[in-house]
Design a protein around this motif. Structure first.
Motif, PDB file in Angstrom:
ATOM      1  N   ALA A  54      65.245   3.991  -5.253  1.00 22.85           N
ATOM      2  CA  ALA A  54      65.076   2.580  -4.924  1.00 22.85           C
ATOM      3  C   ALA A  54      65.187   2.409  -3.421  1.00 22.85           C
ATOM      4  CB  ALA A  54      66.128   1.728  -5.623  1.00 22.85           C
ATOM      5  N   ALA A  61      66.356  -1.347 -10.247  1.00 25.94           N
ATOM      6  CA  ALA A  61      65.391  -1.669  -9.184  1.00 25.94           C
ATOM      7  C   ALA A  61      64.092  -2.200  -9.793  1.00 25.94           C
ATOM      8  CB  ALA A  61      65.114  -0.434  -8.336  1.00 25.94           C
ATOM      9  N   ARG A  83      59.844   1.297  -5.895  1.00 26.92           N
ATOM     10  CA  ARG A  83      60.946   0.585  -6.549  1.00 26.92           C
ATOM     11  C   ARG A  83      61.868   0.040  -5.466  1.00 26.92           C
ATOM     12  NH1 ARG A  83      64.283   2.963  -9.849  1.00 26.92           N
ATOM     13  NH2 ARG A  83      64.138   1.397 -11.467  1.00 26.92           N
ATOM     14  N   MET A 127      65.411  -2.380  -4.673  1.00 22.19           N
ATOM     15  CA  MET A 127      66.623  -2.950  -5.251  1.00 22.19           C
ATOM     16  C   MET A 127      66.484  -4.457  -5.393  1.00 22.19           C
ATOM     17  SD  MET A 127      69.699  -0.961  -3.345  1.00 22.19           S
ATOM     18  CE  MET A 127      69.940   0.786  -3.607  1.00 22.19           C
TER      19      MET A 127
END
Length: 173
Positions: free
Chosen positions: A21, A101, A112, A114
């Motif tokens: 992420a 994520a 990806r 967060m």
């Protein structure tokens, strides 16, 4: 950044890293106005080597520096022009931030990032000056889901820190 993310996705496809992420300042730009940053923080799930309980970043270095000839600069590996800092999750909050994520598309490349709430919780946990500044940006932008943030802060015992932050930076005297 597109080429950098393509390399990171290939690392995942090749089994060098597990889920990842984007966090830090670059992760925050998905919710806030862009801010100056020189690097990309990539939080990665790593597997312990067979017979070991310790996690190692060595496979990343073997793949990128030895195998692909990307330069190492301090804690960064410069991947397609971007200094990338690969960070294993330091605790359960980091692990959850990676697991939850949000899949997104950056210049046609899957990535990806967060959630805003996890970025806030991690910044609160770190507690540096730049982290407090970012917390204020998230609050002012109105992008946080208050219920979700409260659940995360409760789950990871950060409510007292959140209240201290509010006392210092949000409450008028």
């Amino acid at each position: 950044m597109k080429a950098t993310l393509q390399v990171i996705n290939q690392m995942q496809a090749d089994g060098v890293i597990g889920q990842y992420a984007i966090g830090g300042a670059v992760g925050a730009t998905f919710y806030l106005e862009p801010s100056a940053t020189l690097d990309i923080d990539i939080f990665v799930s790593l597997q312990a080597r067979p017979g070991s309980l310790l996690l190692s970043l060595q496979p990343l270095y073997d793949y990128l520096v030895t195998g692909r000839k990307y330069a190492q600069q301090g804690e960064y590996i410069v991947v397609e022009g971007w200094p990338v800092q690969f960070l294993p999750p330091g605790d359960a909050l980091g692990e959850e931030a990676i697991a939850q994520a949000i899949a997104t598309d950056i210049e046609g490349v899957p990535a990806r990032v967060m959630t805003a709430e996890h970025l806030v919780a991690l910044a609160l946990q770190l507690g540096r000056g730049k982290d407090f500044s970012r917390l204020l940006q998230f609050i002012e932008a109105g992008v946080l889901d208050a219920t979700r943030l409260d659940q995360i802060l409760t789950r990871f015992h950060l409510l007292a820190k959140w209240e201290d932050f509010g006392d210092k930076f949000l409450r008028k005297s």
